[in-house]
Design an enzyme around this catalytic site. Structure first.
Site, mmCIF file in Angstrom:
data_model
loop_
_atom_site.group_PDB
_atom_site.id
_atom_site.type_symbol
_atom_site.label_atom_id
_atom_site.label_comp_id
_atom_site.label_asym_id
_atom_site.label_seq_id
_atom_site.Cartn_x
_atom_site.Cartn_y
_atom_site.Cartn_z
ATOM 1 N N LYS A 179 0.888 -1.169 0.000
ATOM 2 C CA LYS A 179 0.000 0.000 0.000
ATOM 3 C C LYS A 179 0.923 1.216 0.000
ATOM 4 O O LYS A 179 1.425 1.630 1.040
ATOM 5 C CB LYS A 179 -0.878 -0.014 1.262
ATOM 6 N N GLU B 256 10.136 15.528 15.237
ATOM 7 C CA GLU B 256 10.525 15.379 13.838
ATOM 8 C C GLU B 256 9.766 16.401 13.000
ATOM 9 O O GLU B 256 8.538 16.372 12.938
ATOM 10 C CB GLU B 256 10.222 13.965 13.342
ATOM 11 N N CYS C 257 14.020 10.053 6.905
ATOM 12 C CA CYS C 257 13.902 9.628 8.305
ATOM 13 C C CYS C 257 15.225 9.763 9.049
ATOM 14 O O CYS C 257 15.252 10.114 10.218
ATOM 15 C CB CYS C 257 13.393 8.197 8.364
ATOM 16 N N GLU D 188 9.682 1.395 10.983
ATOM 17 C CA GLU D 188 10.729 2.381 10.675
ATOM 18 C C GLU D 188 10.071 3.741 10.775
ATOM 19 O O GLU D 188 9.304 4.125 9.907
ATOM 20 C CB GLU D 188 11.259 2.073 9.269
#
Ligand code: NAI
Ligand code: MG
Length: 482
Positions: free
Chosen positions: A172, A381, A281, A247
């Site tokens: 997906k 983040e 990331c 992750e």
């Protein structure tokens, strides 16, 4: 590019049952194409197709699976220009960076194609009366739920080890960037990946993503994305007791000691927070600098930022737009927050003045100086081209600050003192440490998080272990003597 993209199930393109949605170019806001919207019924078809293909693929000789993945690597390279252009238009990143991602995707299939017939078990010495050995077996249907920051590369990173070890997959992709993943599935089928082994369901997270992760025939989930969605998916996996790789991003420290090569630091630490407009990331978003070189390094970075080109990815600028409007809102929100929290804007801090860029998701590369590590801009983040520069005096303080976030994905260390490099690397709470070059490494180097950055490992030989389950077979082969 086509004007309409369908789902990819059982080796062919099929329409979705939902009302199609659109994907757009983040540099202009213009619609690129219509995309099929998978409903839970479509997801069910994809998982059933994968499950039906499972036995055939699992029983294909490992060397043959490997050969097919090597063919896929070659096909990706043969189509690199069109794939890179498609990635740039859909995701926004600079064309040269997209080109790099396509090559990395090819490298994943090359690496895992070569590894397919090299993952073998062991024999366990139980004496002459027994034969005991281990084998690595695939899980079966693996569900991949993937984000929008590096679509093709992330799909290849997961599919390489999953398919090499004999699993079948349903992916997906993110609703914002589905196009290259569909092209990848089409190419895979052309080079001999059997129908059903690799399926793609485009659609939304709370619809297609939820249906996929909850499907009873899924045996393993691999997710890359936000902490909140990762945590939700972990609850799903816990109810079904299936393994999960997460992750989830980071707030990685890039630590500069005064004995570092400042030219190299300036070059590399710029790339560390601006590549893909900071939507990486493992980006190095907290630059920890020893006091004696703080002002000099900051000056060099400000100069670099002032000469940076900003524009549509297709023109191959230094910095392209953010991939989604939501991300643009999030990043501009953090730019305001940084000022409210008392950080000093050394450069950037807003959206570019150029009217040609107004319709796109552009933000200026921004450097916040005099940042305190407890500020939210240093803890959360941001996922944009935003750097927090933080001062430290000695090694202990650097390590303490580096480890003082909920995340633990990556870290950089810059020093010419070999002992210090290893000492600091050993003290950092991070899944990977780069010394004297941020992002050092390749598809060969294992990758994953400590702390809230997730768990499980991708990349390298290590990833094969996360897509296979170990079986021990122990046989009595003779009557025990005496
Ligand atoms: P997200 O985690 O919601 O999206 C990632 C994927 O998860 C997409 O394919 C989405 O459709 C899917 N998803 C969403 N809800 C789901 C659900 N209930 N069940 C199953 N699948 C679901 O990330 P989002 O909202 O696009 O980005 C938010 C923040 O996440 C970013 O600002 C960034 O900080 C972080 N992020 C981290 C990434 C990384 O590489 N680790 C990648 C993308 C985002
Ligand atoms: Mg798009």
């Amino acid at each position: 590019m086509r004007s309409r993209y369908d789902l990819f199930i059982n080796g062919i393109s099929v329409p979705g049952s939902g009302e199609p949605f659109t994907t757009s170019n983040p540099a202009t806001g213009e619609v690129l194409a219509e995309v099929a919207r998978a409903t839970p019924a479509d997801v069910d078809k994809a998982v059933l197709a994968a499950d039906a293909a499972k036995r055939g693929w699992e029983r294909t000789k490992a060397s043959e699976r490997g050969r097919i993945l090597l063919n896929l690597a070659a096909a990706i390279r043969a189509n690199a220009d069109t794939l890179a252009e498609l990635e740039t238009l859909d995701n926004g990143q600079a064309l040269g960076q997209a080109r790099g991602d396509i090559e990395t995707a090819a490298r994943y299939f090359e690496y895992y194609g070569g590894a397919a017939d090299k993952l073998h078990g062991e024999t366990i010495p139980l004496g002459p009366d027994y034969l005991s050995y281990t084998t690595h077996e695939p899980y079966g249907v693996v569900a991949f739920v993937l984000p929008w920051n590096a679509p093709m590369q992330q799909a290849a990173r997961g599919l390489g080890p999953a398919l090499a070890t004999g699993n079948v997959a349903v992916i997906k992709p993110a609703e914002d960037t589905p196009l290259t993943t569909l092209e990848l599935a089409r190419l895979a089928t052309e080079v001999g990946v059997p129908p059903g082994v690799l399926n793609v369901v485009t659609g939304f997270g709370n619809e297609a993503g939820a249906a996929l992760t909850q499907h009873p025939l899924v045996r393993k989930i691999a997710f890359t994305g936000s902490v909140d969605t990762g945590s939700l998916i972990m609850r799903t996996a816990s109810e079904r007791l299936i393994p999960l790789t997460l992750e989830l991003g980071g707030k990685s420290a890039n630590i500069v000691f005064s004995d570092a090569d400042l030219d190299a630091v300036a070059r590399s630490s710029w790339t560390a927070f601006t590549v893909k407009s900071g939507q990486v990331c493992s980006a190095g978003t907290r630059l920890l600098v020893q006091s004696s070189v703080y002002d000099e390094l900051l000056d060099r970075l400000v100069q670099r930022a002032e000469s940076a080109t900003l524009g549509p990815g297709i023109d191959n600028p230094d910095v392209g737009p953010l991939a989604t409007r939501a991300q643009f809102e999030k990043v501009t929100g953090y730019l305001k927050l940084g000022i409210e929290e008392g950080a000093r804007v050394a450069v950037g801090g807003g959206v570019p003045a150029d009217p040609a860029l107004r319709a796109g998701n552009f933000v200026e590369p921004t450097i916040f100086a005099d940042v305190d590590n407890s500020m939210r801009i240093a803890q959360e983040e941001i996922f944009g081209p935003v750097l927090c520069v933080i001062r430290f005096d000695d090694e202990d303080e650097a390590i303490r600050l580096a480890n003082d976030t909920p995340y633990g994905l990556a870290a950089g260390v810059w020093t010419s003192d070999l002992s210090r490099a290893h000492r600091v690397a050993g003290s950092l709470e991070a899944g990977q440490v780069f010394v004297n070059e941020y992002f050092a490494g390749g598809v060969e180097t294992p990758f994953g998080g400590f702390k809230s950055s997730g768990f499980g490992r991708e990349k390298g030989f290590e990833a094969l272990r996360y897509y296979s389950q170990l079986k021990t077979v122990t046989v009595r082969i003779s009557e025990p003597q005496g």
